[in-house]
Enzyme design. Structure first.
Site, short mmCIF file in Angstrom:
data_model
loop_
_atom_site.label_atom_id
_atom_site.label_comp_id
_atom_site.label_asym_id
_atom_site.label_seq_id
_atom_site.Cartn_x
_atom_site.Cartn_y
_atom_site.Cartn_z
N GLY A 1 19.81 -94.62 -82.59
CA GLY A 1 20.65 -94.38 -81.49
C GLY A 1 21.96 -93.56 -82.23
CD GLU B 1 23.26 -81.04 -78.97
OE1 GLU B 1 22.33 -80.41 -78.83
OE2 GLU B 1 24.24 -81.41 -78.21
CG HIS C 1 19.16 -88.47 -82.88
ND1 HIS C 1 20.32 -88.67 -82.96
CD2 HIS C 1 18.47 -89.13 -83.68
CE1 HIS C 1 20.75 -89.59 -84.18
NE2 HIS C 1 19.43 -89.76 -84.45
CG ASP D 1 15.97 -88.59 -92.08
OD1 ASP D 1 16.77 -89.44 -92.69
OD2 ASP D 1 16.33 -88.28 -90.83
CB VAL E 1 19.65 -80.18 -85.32
CG1 VAL E 1 21.06 -79.65 -84.53
CG2 VAL E 1 18.65 -79.55 -84.62
P1 AMP Z 1 17.88 -91.86 -86.92
O1 AMP Z 1 18.38 -92.28 -85.89
O2 AMP Z 1 18.91 -91.28 -88.05
O3 AMP Z 1 17.03 -92.97 -87.49
O4 AMP Z 1 17.12 -90.53 -86.99
C1 AMP Z 1 15.99 -90.62 -85.65
C2 AMP Z 1 15.08 -89.25 -86.01
O5 AMP Z 1 16.25 -88.00 -85.98
C3 AMP Z 1 14.66 -89.19 -87.14
O6 AMP Z 1 13.24 -88.47 -87.06
C4 AMP Z 1 15.43 -88.17 -87.88
O7 AMP Z 1 14.88 -87.49 -88.99
C5 AMP Z 1 15.72 -87.14 -86.94
N1 AMP Z 1 17.11 -86.50 -87.07
C6 AMP Z 1 18.40 -87.28 -87.68
N2 AMP Z 1 19.07 -86.33 -87.90
C7 AMP Z 1 18.36 -84.84 -87.72
C8 AMP Z 1 19.04 -83.59 -87.75
N3 AMP Z 1 20.19 -83.35 -87.95
N4 AMP Z 1 18.28 -82.65 -87.26
C9 AMP Z 1 16.93 -82.91 -86.83
N5 AMP Z 1 16.28 -84.29 -86.67
C10 AMP Z 1 17.17 -85.42 -86.99
#
Ligand code: AMP
Length: 291
Positions: free
Chosen positions: A33, A37, A39, A152, A178
């Site tokens: 959550g 952008e 996500h 990640d 992004v």
């Molecule tokens: P999180 O909510 O931080 O656990 O991220 C959920 C998903 O979004 C994971 O697969 C992350 O690698 C991806 N994600 C988070 N930040 C970015 C970003 N800046 N660009 C691309 N994907 C992202």
């Protein structure tokens, strides 16, 4: 039309079983959550690649260490719902902790090898939490494809390994990082940064980008890349957790010469905020944004 908001595993599974029985392919985008952008780019990609798009919003307690920011982690389901719907999600699964971890839960999924070092080194148990919750989500959702960010990078590789080893009949899709206009990788944790900290945070990407420019000019000595990033992070406000070069595929370490595609990954702490970023060093990756 807005997406369906679902909080129970059973309801989600029943709805998806029905759609799958009609031949529809399900795409999954797991998140914690506080959507940004980054996500939303994963959701849009899933929208383009799949018939049904499920986004999950779940702050997973088992992937946070005892001194980490589980309680402080931003929770904003209403705006997440709006954003995910607009980006093309058909269903948003936002379960409670009890729904994902009933009291009887006794199973942990552990991937070895690829989880050691990098974030696995500084966050013991973190990847066990990630793989356990992602395995549960894969079972509940039954996706044909699941989308993860290369921001990640180690997490993406760990999940690829888990999906392969546990025979999940699906594809794990890695998507580009992004960034904000100035290059800072988008992260839900960026909201913790003060304006002064935000300025310093940018040096993480600047260092990685400079190292990538060295690579494009022909540099192949591993220590030089590390040194380049170290230099750019040389501020009293920045605490360096790690700066490492690993094989871009299996995350194995290098000796001294960079002789195959690599990921240059770093983690820093600014105040209480932990930030990570990486660039891929290979002939194929044209620019850091396309990693
Ligand atoms: P999180 O909510 O931080 O656990 O991220 C959920 C998903 O979004 C994971 O697969 C992350 O690698 C991806 N994600 C988070 N930040 C970015 C970003 N800046 N660009 C691309 N994907 C992202």
């Amino acid at each position: 039309m807005g997406a369906l908001l679902i909080t129970k595993r059973r309801e989600l599974r029943e709805r998806l079983d029905q759609l799958r029985s009609q031949g529809q392919q399900v795409g999954l985008v797991p998140t914690m959550g506080a959507l940004h952008e980054g996500h939303l780019s994963l959701i849009s990609r899933a929208r383009r690649n799949c018939d049904v798009v499920v986004t999950t919003v779940f702050v997973n307690p088992t992937q946070f260490g005892p001194t980490e920011d589980f309680d402080a982690y931003p929770r904003q389901l209403e705006s997440d719902y709006e954003k995910a719907s607009s980006a093309g999600a058909d269903m948003i699964f936002a379960p409670s902790v009890d729904e994902m971890y009933p009291e009887s839960s006794a199973t942990t999924v552990t991937v070895s090898g690829i989880t050691s070092g990098l974030c696995g080194g500084s966050r013991p148990g973190h990847f066990d939490g990630v793989t356990t919750v992602v395995a549960k989500l894969f079972h509940v959702v039954g996706p044909a494809k699941a989308f993860f960010g290369k921001k990640d990078y180690q997490q993406l590789k760990v999940i690829e390994a888990m999906a392969r080893d546990l025979f999940f009949p699906m594809q794990v899709v890695g998507c580009p990082t992004v960034r904000e206009k100035d290059g800072l990788a988008m992260s839900s944790r960026n909201t913790y940064l003060s304006a002064a900290e935000r300025e310093k945070a940018l040096f993480l990407y600047r260092g990685l980008k400079a190292a990538r420019e060295d690579y494009l000019k022909g540099e192949r000595q591993c220590s030089r890349f590390i040194r380049r990033v170290e230099m750019s992070l040389n501020f009293p406000e920045i605490e360096v957790d790690y700066i490492e070069l690993r094989d871009a595929d299996d995350l194995s370490p290098f000796e001294e010469t960079l002789n195959r595609p690599a990921v240059l990954a770093a983690a820093i702490k600014i105040g209480d905020t932990r930030l990570i970023d990486n660039v891929v060093l290979s002939e194929a990756a044209e620019s850091p944004e396309e990693n």
